[in-house]
Design a protein around this motif. Structure first.
Motif, PDB file in Angstrom:
ATOM      1  N   ARG A 120      -2.109   8.666   3.804  1.00 19.72           N
ATOM      2  CA  ARG A 120      -3.543   8.785   3.518  1.00 19.72           C
ATOM      3  C   ARG A 120      -4.424   8.945   4.751  1.00 19.72           C
ATOM      4  N   HIS A 146       0.852  -1.183   0.000  1.00 15.77           N
ATOM      5  CA  HIS A 146       0.000   0.000   0.000  1.00 15.77           C
ATOM      6  C   HIS A 146       0.895   1.242   0.000  1.00 15.77           C
ATOM      7  N   GLN A 147       0.348   2.361  -0.389  1.00 17.97           N
ATOM      8  CA  GLN A 147       1.055   3.630  -0.194  1.00 17.97           C
ATOM      9  C   GLN A 147       0.795   4.119   1.221  1.00 17.97           C
ATOM     10  N   TRP A 148       1.775   4.099   2.183  1.00 20.19           N
ATOM     11  CA  TRP A 148       3.089   3.538   2.041  1.00 20.19           C
ATOM     12  C   TRP A 148       3.288   2.646   3.238  1.00 20.19           C
ATOM     13  N   SER A 181      -0.251  -5.710  -5.147  1.00 20.59           N
ATOM     14  CA  SER A 181      -0.330  -4.307  -4.754  1.00 20.59           C
ATOM     15  C   SER A 181      -1.778  -3.855  -4.736  1.00 20.59           C
ATOM     16  N   ALA A 182      -2.082  -2.967  -3.797  1.00 23.40           N
ATOM     17  CA  ALA A 182      -3.441  -2.430  -3.694  1.00 23.40           C
ATOM     18  C   ALA A 182      -3.609  -1.127  -4.455  1.00 23.40           C
ATOM     19  N   ASP A 183      -2.518  -0.525  -4.938  1.00 22.74           N
ATOM     20  CA  ASP A 183      -2.660   0.787  -5.583  1.00 22.74           C
ATOM     21  C   ASP A 183      -1.694   0.964  -6.749  1.00 22.74           C
ATOM     22  N   TRP A 214       2.882  -1.881   4.579  1.00 24.16           N
ATOM     23  CA  TRP A 214       2.785  -3.279   4.179  1.00 24.16           C
ATOM     24  C   TRP A 214       1.676  -3.979   4.968  1.00 24.16           C
ATOM     25  N   GLU A 215       0.839  -4.680   4.278  1.00 22.88           N
ATOM     26  CA  GLU A 215      -0.153  -5.561   4.915  1.00 22.88           C
ATOM     27  C   GLU A 215       0.333  -6.995   4.774  1.00 22.88           C
TER      28      GLU A 215
END
Length: 320
Positions: free
Chosen positions: A296, A105-107, A142-144, A109-110
């Motif tokens: 975000r 994710h920005q920025w 990646s989510a984005d 980690w999941e």
């Protein structure tokens, strides 16, 4: 974070490929420098016919411009092929490798540990725990935007592309702590997208997972903090076992923040921006846009400092 200190099979292969490339490049450079010095130190310019000059030029073009690069590339492919093969999730004779899912994710980690036989998934953030001494398959997505998963001392790296998943197999020889980094520029806070990686003996790893498969028991004395979390934070963040009736905002948001169920046990905040210590979560909630500009999570200017400190103190208790 150094590839020159390998701690796994894939990293060792890369280590020797790196040294082989460096050694070969040094030899080529020394030969070129020697020829260059010889050219300028000659006492007399040799007398050759145009045909002889053309033959010599053709020999250098074919030998130095075609044959040498072609031989170098073929040798590199042959020498480096085991490196790529060691990171492919091929079938194992002893059974399946441990599977861990990592989402960029920005920025931040999941990290997800899929449950088996009806067990719930374990979800954490900015901390990756893996068993030592055995191969682990990392399923990456990646989510984005495009990110890249890279644990230098274990091997890698692998791009994480939105809408597509890939798998890379890595192994840690012994228990230890390793640094990881997003290796693809993904926005303003790309540098502050660190991942804390821990390799544990299998018994400790299984115990670590088992502790997190059960939702934490609610701690007494934080009623106001839970109320405030449900009002201001629960629309984007999840805490396993959090009372549904306390979630004031039922709107569905596209923005998803890290799961905070075990945040109190994580070594850092903000993907490596702050060390986890007493008061760190409250400080992050108050100043996160100064510490990591552009992240975000919206500013909390509308929430008084005392409430943020209460939420932070409660979240610090979130650990198995």
């Amino acid at each position: 974070m150094s590839i020159l200190d390998p701690s796994g099979p894939a990293a060792r292969h890369q280590f020797w490929v790196w040294w082989a490339m460096l050694g070969f490049s040094a030899v080529v450079a020394l030969v070129l420098f020697a020829l260059w010095l010889y050219t300028f130190r000659r006492d007399e310019q040799p007398q050759r016919t145009p045909r002889e000059e053309q033959r010599i030029m053709l020999r250098w073009v074919v030998g130095g411009g075609i044959a040498l690069p072609l031989a170098s590339i073929i040798a590199l492919l042959v020498f480096a092929a085991p490196t790529g093969r060691s990171m492919i999730p091929l079938p194992l004779p002893e059974g399946e490798a441990e599977l861990i899912e990592v989402v960029g994710h920005q920025w931040w980690w999941e990290v997800r540990y899929p449950g088996e036989n009806g067990e719930p998934d374990v979800i954490t953030a900015n901390r990756l725990v893996m068993p030592a001494g055995e191969p682990v398959d990392f399923r990456l997505v990646s989510a984005d935007v495009i990110h890249a998963f890279w644990i230098p001392r274990l091997g890698g790296k692998r791009d994480m592309v939105p809408g597509r998943h890939s798998i890379i197999r890595l192994e840690a020889d012994v228990p230890g702590v390793f640094g990881a980094q997003c290796a693809e520029y993904c926005g303003a806070q790309h540098t502050n997208m660190l991942l804390h990686v821990e390799a544990m003996p299998r018994e400790e790893y299984d115990a670590w997972l088992a502790e997190r498969r059960t939702p934490p028991e609610p701690r007494a004395g934080f009623d106001e903090a839970r109320q405030a979390f449900g009002e201001h934070c629960a629309a984007c963040h999840t805490v396993d076992g959090f009372p549904q009736e306390l979630i004031a905002d039922e709107v569905t948001y596209d923005m998803v923040g890290p799961n905070l169920t075990d945040i109190g046990s994580r070594p850092t905040l903000g993907a490596g921006v702050l060390p986890m210590e007493e008061g760190a979560i409250a400080y992050w909630l108050e100043h996160h846009q100064l510490l990591k500009p552009g992240n975000r999570m919206p500013p909390h200017n509308h929430i008084d400092t005392e409430t943020l400190q209460d939420i932070g103190a409660w979240l610090e208790t979130m650990e198995p």
